[in-house]
Design a protein around this motif. Structure first.
Motif, PDB file in Angstrom:
ATOM      1  N   ASN B 117     114.130  57.108  82.302  1.00 25.60           N
ATOM      2  CA  ASN B 117     114.972  57.280  81.123  1.00 25.60           C
ATOM      3  C   ASN B 117     116.450  56.965  81.323  1.00 25.60           C
ATOM      4  OD1 ASN B 117     113.246  58.198  78.821  1.00 25.60           O
ATOM      5  ND2 ASN B 117     112.531  59.576  80.445  1.00 25.60           N
ATOM      6  N   PRO B 122     114.768  50.236  79.550  1.00 24.98           N
ATOM      7  CA  PRO B 122     115.098  48.939  78.933  1.00 24.98           C
ATOM      8  C   PRO B 122     114.354  47.782  79.586  1.00 24.98           C
ATOM      9  CG  PRO B 122     117.093  50.178  79.493  1.00 24.98           C
ATOM     10  CD  PRO B 122     115.947  50.900  80.128  1.00 24.98           C
ATOM     11  N   GLY B 125     111.067  47.463  78.004  1.00 24.77           N
ATOM     12  CA  GLY B 125     111.051  47.299  76.547  1.00 24.77           C
ATOM     13  C   GLY B 125     110.969  48.617  75.805  1.00 24.77           C
ATOM     14  N   PRO B 127     112.901  52.371  74.570  1.00 26.54           N
ATOM     15  CA  PRO B 127     114.245  52.912  74.335  1.00 26.54           C
ATOM     16  C   PRO B 127     114.599  53.945  75.407  1.00 26.54           C
ATOM     17  CG  PRO B 127     112.672  53.933  72.848  1.00 26.54           C
ATOM     18  CD  PRO B 127     111.902  52.897  73.624  1.00 26.54           C
ATOM     19  N   LEU B 128     115.891  54.056  75.716  1.00 28.39           N
ATOM     20  CA  LEU B 128     116.326  55.130  76.605  1.00 28.39           C
ATOM     21  C   LEU B 128     116.256  56.437  75.837  1.00 28.39           C
ATOM     22  CD1 LEU B 128     119.409  53.441  78.300  1.00 28.39           C
ATOM     23  CD2 LEU B 128     117.289  54.132  79.422  1.00 28.39           C
ATOM     24  N   GLN B 237     125.364  47.377  77.921  1.00 29.06           N
ATOM     25  CA  GLN B 237     123.931  47.166  77.707  1.00 29.06           C
ATOM     26  C   GLN B 237     123.365  46.348  78.857  1.00 29.06           C
ATOM     27  OE1 GLN B 237     122.274  48.529  75.036  1.00 29.06           O
ATOM     28  NE2 GLN B 237     124.251  49.506  74.784  1.00 29.06           N
ATOM     29  N   LYS B 239     121.499  43.536  80.406  1.00 25.92           N
ATOM     30  CA  LYS B 239     121.108  42.229  79.878  1.00 25.92           C
ATOM     31  C   LYS B 239     119.634  41.955  80.119  1.00 25.92           C
ATOM     32  CE  LYS B 239     125.625  40.149  80.407  1.00 25.92           C
ATOM     33  NZ  LYS B 239     126.442  39.198  81.164  1.00 25.92           N
ATOM     34  N   ALA B 240     119.149  41.070  79.291  1.00 22.32           N
ATOM     35  CA  ALA B 240     117.750  40.655  79.472  1.00 22.32           C
ATOM     36  C   ALA B 240     117.661  39.733  80.686  1.00 22.32           C
ATOM     37  CB  ALA B 240     117.268  39.939  78.223  1.00 22.32           C
TER      38      ALA B 240
END
Lengths: 250, 250
Positions: B117, B122, B125, B127-128, B237, B239-240
Motif C-alpha cells: 500500500n 501502483p 495497477g 490504487p494506494l 506520481q 511513472k509508468a
C-alpha cells in the motif's frame, strides 16, 4: 509435575490445547486466565508469555506459547500420544505443517475478523466496522472453500484425506466453532454451502468426545445468551449487560 | 533426482527456500514462476500447488507448499543440514516453531500490507490505500518492536539468543528485506529505531553469504529502478514503465 496450561476457554486456540491434552490422557493443571478481566496483561502472566496471549504452557522450567507450537511440542514430548495426531513420517508431518501454516492468514484471519466485526465488537465496547467485516468475510469464505475443495480432498473424513484426526483438524475445527457466536441466519449463510466442512466438524467432535463439547461448553452458553438477547431486542441493538469476553490473538 | 523448487525471487518466502538450499549444499532445480506474468495461475502450476502460490517444491513424487513447512521438511529429510538450522532437541525446536507461527499474523502481515500500500500497488495497477497502509504500519512497527525486545533477547546475535541462525532467522530476515523497496526516508523511519534488528539482519546476511545477496539481487535491482524513478519524478506520481512484479501471498 503436571503440565501447566494457561488458557481461557473462550479462546479457540486455548480450547484446541485443552481438548488435545484431555483426549490423550495428559494430566494438566489448567490455569484460567480471564481475558475479559484482562488477566493476560498482568505482570505475572507476562512472565509466562511476554506477548500477553493465551494459550501458553509451562513444562517444568520450559515456557512456550503459540498454539501450533504447543500442540507439536506436546505431541512430540509426551509419551502415549497416538501417531495420527502428529505422524513421525516426514512427508505426512510436512503436509500437516502446510495446513497449520496456511491457517494463520486464512481461516484464522477470516474467522477472527468476521466474528469481531459482526458480534463481539459491541461486547468489547468497540464500534462495528462493516467494511472490516466484509473484508474478513471474503477471507473466511475463501478459506472454507479451500478446506472443502483442497484440504478435505481424499477418502478419509479428516484433513488431507486422513482416516484419523491430526492436530491440524483440532486447531481448524476449534477456530470454526467460533462462528457459533454468529446469529443463526449469518452462520447458515456462511457455513451452509460447505457440506464436507460440516461433516468434518462432526467427525472431529465425535473423535474427541466427550471432551470436545465439555471444553466448548462456555462457548455454547454464550451463544445461548446472545440468542436470547437477539430474540428479545426490538431495535436491532445488542443490549448491555452481557459479560464481555475478550478474545486472544485478534 | 534433484529437488525441484518453484520460485520467484521477488517473493520473500521463495528467497528463504533458495538461500537455505544453497547454504546447505542441496542441489536443486530452480523453476522460475514469473508472478508478473501470472504463471502461478497456469494449470501446470496448479497441479503443483492448487493454492496458486510460490514457493512450492516437488521431491520425487512428493509435493509441498507453504514456506515454513518446506524449510522444516528440507531440514529434516535432507542429510547434511547443520543442526542449528532446525535443532533435533524438542524444546529448541518448539521455540523455533513459536517464532515461525508468530510470524504470519505479525511481521508477514505488517510488511506485506505496508509495502503493497505504499510502493507496489501502483505497479500492480491498484490504487494506494492510505488507511490500509496505516493499519499495516502499526502491525509492522509492533512486530519489529517484538523482534527487538523479545525474540532477540539473549546473548547470541540470532533469534532466541542463539549463536547460529535457524530457519526462523532466514524466514523473518527475507521478509524484512522487502522493506528495501520503500523510499529511503520511509525505510529509515521504520527500521531506524531498531538497532538489534539491523545488526541481526547483517549477521544473517554474513552467515549465508554469498548466497544471500545473490538471491536478493533481483530485489536490489528493482530498488535501484524505483529510486531512479523517484528521483526523476516531479509530481510525486510513480511513472509508468516499471515492470510490474506481483508478489505471492499478499
Amino acid at each position: 509435575m503436571k503440565l501447566k496450561v494457561y488458557a481461557d476457554r473462550m479462546s479457540q486456540p486455548s480450547r484446541a490445547i485443552l481438548i488435545f491434552c484431555k483426549v490423550n490422557g495428559i494430566e494438566i493443571e489448567e490455569i484460567h486466565i480471564e481475558l475479559s478481566k484482562r488477566e493476560h496483561l498482568s505482570p505475572e502472566f507476562q512472565a509466562i508469555n511476554p506477548l500477553k496471549k493465551v494459550p501458553a504452557i509451562v513444562d517444568g522450567r520450559f515456557k512456550l506459547f503459540e498454539s501450533h507450537a504447543i500442540l507439536i511440542y506436546i505431541a512430540s514430548a509426551f509419551p502415549g500420544v497416538a501417531n495420527h495426531w502428529y505422524p513421525a513420517d516426514a512427508s505426512r508431518k510436512a503436509k500437516i505443517h502446510s495446513v497449520l501454516d496456511w491457517h494463520h492468514l486464512n481461516l484464522r484471519r477470516g474467522t477472527a475478523g468476521y466474528v469481531l466485526n459482526t458480534v463481539l465488537a459491541p461486547l468489547l465496547g468497540l464500534p462495528l466496522n462493516a467494511q472490516a467485516a466484509a473484508e474478513a468475510e471474503k477471507v473466511l469464505v475463501s478459506s472454507l472453500s479451500t478446506i472443502e475443495n483442497i484440504w478435505l480432498k481424499g477418502d478419509g473424513p479428516f484433513l488431507l484425506g486422513s482416516f484419523r484426526p491430526s492436530i491440524a483438524d483440532l486447531s481448524l475445527v476449534c477456530e470454526i466453532m467460533q462462528l457459533q457466536l454468529l446469529d443463526e441466519k449469518d452462520h447458515d449463510r456462511i457455513i451452509g454451502p460447505y457440506k464436507k466442512v460440516q461433516q468434518w466438524i462432526e467427525s472431529t467432535k465425535n473423535a474427541t468426545k466427550p471432551h470436545f463439547d465439555e471444553v466448548h461448553n462456555v462457548l455454547y452458553k454464550l451463544k445461548a445468551r446472545l440468542s436470547a438477547q437477539q430474540s428479545s431486542k426490538a431495535d436491532g441493538q445488542i443490549k448491555a449487560g452481557i459479560k464481555a469476553p475478550i478474545f486472544s490473538k485478534i
